[in-house]
Motif scaffolding. Structure first.
Motif, PDB file in Angstrom:
ATOM      1  N   GLY A  44       0.806  -1.211   0.000  1.00 48.84           N
ATOM      2  CA  GLY A  44       0.000   0.000   0.000  1.00 48.84           C
ATOM      3  C   GLY A  44       0.838   1.259   0.000  1.00 48.84           C
ATOM      4  N   THR A  45       1.911   1.270   0.790  1.00 47.51           N
ATOM      5  CA  THR A  45       2.799   2.439   0.851  1.00 47.51           C
ATOM      6  C   THR A  45       3.455   2.705  -0.499  1.00 47.51           C
ATOM      7  OG1 THR A  45       3.254   1.992   3.193  1.00 47.51           O
ATOM      8  CG2 THR A  45       4.799   3.429   2.015  1.00 47.51           C
ATOM      9  N   ILE A  46       3.945   1.646  -1.134  1.00 51.94           N
ATOM     10  CA  ILE A  46       4.595   1.798  -2.440  1.00 51.94           C
ATOM     11  C   ILE A  46       3.608   2.330  -3.479  1.00 51.94           C
ATOM     12  CG2 ILE A  46       5.692   0.545  -4.349  1.00 51.94           C
ATOM     13  CD1 ILE A  46       6.880  -1.354  -2.254  1.00 51.94           C
ATOM     14  N   LEU A  47       2.400   1.772  -3.495  1.00 51.28           N
ATOM     15  CA  LEU A  47       1.400   2.209  -4.474  1.00 51.28           C
ATOM     16  C   LEU A  47       1.001   3.667  -4.251  1.00 51.28           C
ATOM     17  CD1 LEU A  47      -0.937  -0.935  -4.693  1.00 51.28           C
ATOM     18  CD2 LEU A  47       0.860  -0.232  -6.281  1.00 51.28           C
ATOM     19  N   VAL A  48       0.862   4.064  -2.990  1.00 51.31           N
ATOM     20  CA  VAL A  48       0.509   5.462  -2.680  1.00 51.31           C
ATOM     21  C   VAL A  48       1.574   6.404  -3.213  1.00 51.31           C
ATOM     22  CG1 VAL A  48       0.281   7.142  -0.812  1.00 51.31           C
ATOM     23  CG2 VAL A  48      -0.937   4.975  -0.685  1.00 51.31           C
ATOM     24  N   TYR A  49       2.846   6.104  -2.952  1.00 50.58           N
ATOM     25  CA  TYR A  49       3.932   6.990  -3.385  1.00 50.58           C
ATOM     26  C   TYR A  49       4.045   7.022  -4.907  1.00 50.58           C
ATOM     27  CZ  TYR A  49       5.942   8.321   1.103  1.00 50.58           C
ATOM     28  OH  TYR A  49       6.149   8.894   2.330  1.00 50.58           O
ATOM     29  N   LEU A  50       3.923   5.867  -5.557  1.00 48.38           N
ATOM     30  CA  LEU A  50       4.040   5.835  -7.016  1.00 48.38           C
ATOM     31  C   LEU A  50       2.890   6.594  -7.683  1.00 48.38           C
ATOM     32  CD1 LEU A  50       5.163   2.154  -7.785  1.00 48.38           C
ATOM     33  CD2 LEU A  50       6.550   4.228  -7.854  1.00 48.38           C
ATOM     34  N   TYR A  51       1.667   6.376  -7.197  1.00 48.42           N
ATOM     35  CA  TYR A  51       0.515   6.981  -7.864  1.00 48.42           C
ATOM     36  C   TYR A  51       0.453   8.487  -7.643  1.00 48.42           C
ATOM     37  CZ  TYR A  51      -4.006   6.633 -10.191  1.00 48.42           C
ATOM     38  OH  TYR A  51      -5.037   6.737 -11.102  1.00 48.42           O
ATOM     39  N   THR A  52       0.743   8.931  -6.437  1.00 46.37           N
ATOM     40  CA  THR A  52       0.730  10.375  -6.190  1.00 46.37           C
ATOM     41  C   THR A  52       1.835  11.070  -6.979  1.00 46.37           C
ATOM     42  OG1 THR A  52       2.018   9.959  -4.159  1.00 46.37           O
ATOM     43  CG2 THR A  52      -0.362  10.268  -3.915  1.00 46.37           C
ATOM     44  N   SER A  53       2.984  10.417  -7.088  1.00 42.64           N
ATOM     45  CA  SER A  53       4.074  10.996  -7.881  1.00 42.64           C
ATOM     46  C   SER A  53       3.693  11.092  -9.348  1.00 42.64           C
ATOM     47  CB  SER A  53       5.345  10.147  -7.736  1.00 42.64           C
ATOM     48  OG  SER A  53       5.791  10.121  -6.397  1.00 42.64           O
ATOM     49  N   ALA A  54       3.002  10.054  -9.856  1.00 42.87           N
ATOM     50  CA  ALA A  54       2.607  10.052 -11.263  1.00 42.87           C
ATOM     51  C   ALA A  54       1.514  11.074 -11.533  1.00 42.87           C
ATOM     52  CB  ALA A  54       2.144   8.655 -11.665  1.00 42.87           C
ATOM     53  N   MET A  55       0.494  11.123 -10.671  1.00 42.28           N
ATOM     54  CA  MET A  55      -0.628  12.031 -10.904  1.00 42.28           C
ATOM     55  C   MET A  55      -0.236  13.493 -10.729  1.00 42.28           C
ATOM     56  SD  MET A  55      -3.016  10.033 -11.863  1.00 42.28           S
ATOM     57  CE  MET A  55      -4.577  10.909 -11.788  1.00 42.28           C
ATOM     58  N   ALA A  56       0.809  13.751  -9.949  1.00 43.94           N
ATOM     59  CA  ALA A  56       1.276  15.132  -9.778  1.00 43.94           C
ATOM     60  C   ALA A  56       1.773  15.723 -11.091  1.00 43.94           C
ATOM     61  CB  ALA A  56       2.388  15.179  -8.730  1.00 43.94           C
ATOM     62  N   ARG A  57       2.133  14.867 -12.043  1.00 42.42           N
ATOM     63  CA  ARG A  57       2.607  15.336 -13.350  1.00 42.42           C
ATOM     64  C   ARG A  57       1.455  15.643 -14.304  1.00 42.42           C
ATOM     65  NH1 ARG A  57       8.069  14.546 -14.060  1.00 42.42           N
ATOM     66  NH2 ARG A  57       9.089  13.290 -12.444  1.00 42.42           N
ATOM     67  N   PHE A  58       0.216  15.316 -13.865  1.00 42.47           N
ATOM     68  CA  PHE A  58      -0.959  15.586 -14.705  1.00 42.47           C
ATOM     69  C   PHE A  58      -2.002  16.371 -13.911  1.00 42.47           C
ATOM     70  CE2 PHE A  58       0.804  11.478 -16.108  1.00 42.47           C
ATOM     71  CZ  PHE A  58       1.095  11.780 -17.439  1.00 42.47           C
ATOM     72  N   PRO A  59      -1.667  17.543 -13.385  1.00 43.07           N
ATOM     73  CA  PRO A  59      -2.642  18.299 -12.593  1.00 43.07           C
ATOM     74  C   PRO A  59      -3.852  18.706 -13.432  1.00 43.07           C
ATOM     75  CG  PRO A  59      -0.734  19.664 -13.121  1.00 43.07           C
ATOM     76  CD  PRO A  59      -0.393  18.270 -13.536  1.00 43.07           C
ATOM     77  N   GLY A  60      -5.031  18.586 -12.844  1.00 44.98           N
ATOM     78  CA  GLY A  60      -6.246  18.960 -13.552  1.00 44.98           C
ATOM     79  C   GLY A  60      -6.781  17.904 -14.485  1.00 44.98           C
ATOM     80  N   LYS A  61      -6.124  16.746 -14.554  1.00 40.44           N
ATOM     81  CA  LYS A  61      -6.561  15.668 -15.451  1.00 40.44           C
ATOM     82  C   LYS A  61      -6.894  14.425 -14.638  1.00 40.44           C
ATOM     83  CE  LYS A  61      -4.101  16.830 -19.742  1.00 40.44           C
ATOM     84  NZ  LYS A  61      -3.611  18.159 -19.355  1.00 40.44           N
ATOM     85  N   GLY A  62      -8.004  13.780 -14.998  1.00 42.60           N
ATOM     86  CA  GLY A  62      -8.357  12.502 -14.411  1.00 42.60           C
ATOM     87  C   GLY A  62      -7.740  11.361 -15.192  1.00 42.60           C
ATOM     88  N   LEU A  63      -7.937  10.152 -14.712  1.00 38.82           N
ATOM     89  CA  LEU A  63      -7.372   8.982 -15.382  1.00 38.82           C
ATOM     90  C   LEU A  63      -7.837   8.843 -16.834  1.00 38.82           C
ATOM     91  CD1 LEU A  63      -5.634   6.413 -15.119  1.00 38.82           C
ATOM     92  CD2 LEU A  63      -7.679   5.215 -14.308  1.00 38.82           C
ATOM     93  N   PRO A  64      -9.121   9.075 -17.158  1.00 33.40           N
ATOM     94  CA  PRO A  64      -9.532   8.943 -18.566  1.00 33.40           C
ATOM     95  C   PRO A  64      -8.765   9.888 -19.492  1.00 33.40           C
ATOM     96  CG  PRO A  64     -11.452   9.010 -17.134  1.00 33.40           C
ATOM     97  CD  PRO A  64     -10.275   9.349 -16.280  1.00 33.40           C
ATOM     98  N   GLU A  65      -8.592  11.154 -19.074  1.00 36.53           N
ATOM     99  CA  GLU A  65      -7.884  12.110 -19.921  1.00 36.53           C
ATOM    100  C   GLU A  65      -6.407  11.744 -20.070  1.00 36.53           C
ATOM    101  OE1 GLU A  65      -9.845  14.459 -16.906  1.00 36.53           O
ATOM    102  OE2 GLU A  65     -10.714  12.689 -17.826  1.00 36.53           O
ATOM    103  N   ILE A  66      -5.807  11.220 -19.009  1.00 34.59           N
ATOM    104  CA  ILE A  66      -4.397  10.842 -19.065  1.00 34.59           C
ATOM    105  C   ILE A  66      -4.190   9.686 -20.028  1.00 34.59           C
ATOM    106  CG2 ILE A  66      -2.469   9.915 -17.721  1.00 34.59           C
ATOM    107  CD1 ILE A  66      -3.645  11.365 -15.280  1.00 34.59           C
ATOM    108  N   LEU A  67      -5.032   8.675 -19.909  1.00 34.92           N
ATOM    109  CA  LEU A  67      -4.869   7.504 -20.777  1.00 34.92           C
ATOM    110  C   LEU A  67      -5.145   7.838 -22.239  1.00 34.92           C
ATOM    111  CD1 LEU A  67      -6.480   4.647 -18.634  1.00 34.92           C
ATOM    112  CD2 LEU A  67      -4.094   5.376 -18.737  1.00 34.92           C
ATOM    113  N   LYS A  68      -6.083   8.757 -22.484  1.00 37.33           N
ATOM    114  CA  LYS A  68      -6.405   9.120 -23.864  1.00 37.33           C
ATOM    115  C   LYS A  68      -5.271   9.885 -24.545  1.00 37.33           C
ATOM    116  CE  LYS A  68     -11.439   9.208 -23.345  1.00 37.33           C
ATOM    117  NZ  LYS A  68     -12.673  10.038 -23.292  1.00 37.33           N
ATOM    118  N   LEU A  69      -4.347  10.453 -23.764  1.00 36.09           N
ATOM    119  CA  LEU A  69      -3.205  11.149 -24.352  1.00 36.09           C
ATOM    120  C   LEU A  69      -2.233  10.184 -25.019  1.00 36.09           C
ATOM    121  CD1 LEU A  69      -2.348  13.723 -21.515  1.00 36.09           C
ATOM    122  CD2 LEU A  69      -3.429  14.210 -23.716  1.00 36.09           C
TER     123      LEU A  69
END
Length: 366
Positions: A44-69
């Motif tokens: 859980g700790t690893i997943l939290v750190y990886l996902y927050t780090s990744a999503m911080a690079r896509f501010p204002g975008k949800g998962l659908p918008e990120i994947l569609k890029l």
């Protein structure tokens, strides 16, 4: 804005008491639950750190918008529809379980289906609101209820009825080999971070996640209390006799504060609020994932008018939830939930790795 991220994490951490997670772990208390908890906290700790780090690079975008890029739209649509089913089921299990609890502890003469219909109508209407409104409701719900839950947990840990010998006996089985079902159940308490898949739309440009060390600490504390406190109250053998073990544990506590004596009623009322908030949030996310499958859909975080599609999609969710209660019982529900927790773990790992790789790719392209 960091508090909105923590609200989702806290909401799922608390709601696991109402899910079958404690019961699943307790069933394996001698055969791998303790070691699985350790591994679940690590995963859980690893997943939290990886996902927050990744999503911080896509501010204002949800998962659908990120994947569609980066991915074909047909593949994203399939993935979003699958995730909508996952989110719907996660919340439906909780609201169905709570309808059964109301029937069992509050009013045994009431019809469980009628109770569930009343709950899903309230959750469904709230889920059709805008993403920003849903986040505000989550905030208000936690501000009101979280202090009471933390107080009950504190009273349970400090209770003179708690047998530390029973806890110590079970803790000594830490060397038993972990099991996949226990790891999946233990890691569920950290799964609130995955709500960033939608609520990342609310984060402003140049947003940075702060105090991320709080997530594993808070999650580990709640998980250990969730597992060990019922054992301390009911004993190493007696604890396995209950399905809704935390309801019985709360009923073992007494308070001498005015009209509040039996903690069970306070506990169930507070969790009624959290169940409604959790179901509202989950259905709203599932609804947005379904809408993201429509090619012409453009996400809005605070639309002035509620689209008709919101009512249609959430209405289907509500109908399916009632059908789920009619077609299952507690035994079947427990079995399905156990398998769902395992599927959820692998799906989350897949999503986190996928988005993390895309975030690295985007960083190199920039």
């Amino acid at each position: 804005m960091n508090r909105y991220v923590f609200y989702n994490f806290m909401l799922v951490s608390f709601i696991n008491l109402m899910l079958y997670v404690p019961h699943i772990l307790i069933q394996y208390r001698y055969t791998g639950a303790v070691s699985s908890i350790v591994i679940g906290i690590l995963i859980g700790t690893i997943l939290v750190y990886l996902y927050t780090s990744a999503m911080a690079r896509f501010p204002g975008k949800g998962l659908p918008e990120i994947l569609k890029l980066y991915s074909p739209k047909w593949l994203v649509s399939i993935m979003m529809f699958f995730l909508a089913i996952m989110w719907w089921f996660a919340t439906t299990v909780v609201v169905v379980a709570y309808a059964v609890l109301i029937n069992r502890f509050f009013n045994p003469d009431a019809n469980t289906i009628v109770i569930l219909i009343m709950l899903v109508l309230a959750c469904g209407y709230a889920a059709t609101r805008s993403t920003l409104s849903v986040m505000f409701v989550v905030e208000i719900g936690l501000i009101i209820n979280a202090p009471i839950i933390l107080f009950v947990l504190f009273k349970a840990v400090r209770s003179t009825q708690l047998s530390w010998d029973a806890i110590r006996i079970v803790a000594n089985y830490v060397t038993a080999m972990p099991t996949l079902s226990c790891i999946a159940a233990a890691s569920f308490i950290f799964t609130g971070y995955i709500n960033l898949s939608l609520f990342n739309r609310l984060l402003p440009p140049n947003f940075r996640f702060k105090f991320r060390f709080v997530y594993p600490l808070f999650g580990a504390m709640i998980l250990l209390i969730t597992f060990f406190v019922p054992i301390g109250f009911h004993g190493t053998e007696g604890v396995a006799q209950y399905i809704y073990v935390w309801s019985l544990t709360a009923d073992s506590l007494l308070m001498q504060y005015g009209f509040i004596e039996r903690v069970l009623f306070l506990f169930l009322l507070v969790y009624l609020n959290l169940t409604l908030v959790y179901t509202m949030s989950g259905w709203h996310q599932a609804m947005e994932f379904v809408k993201s499958c429509i090619p012409s859909y453009k996400p809005e975080i605070d639309s002035p008018k509620t689209p008709l599609s919101n009512y249609v999609i959430v209405g289907i969710f509500a109908l399916l939830s009632v059908l789920y209660l009619v077609m299952t019982n507690e035994k079947i529900n427990m079995m399905i939930t156990s398998y769902w927790l395992i599927v959820r773990l692998f799906v989350e790992i897949f999503i986190v790795i996928w988005v993390f790789v895309l975030s690295r790719k985007g960083a190199k392209a920039a």
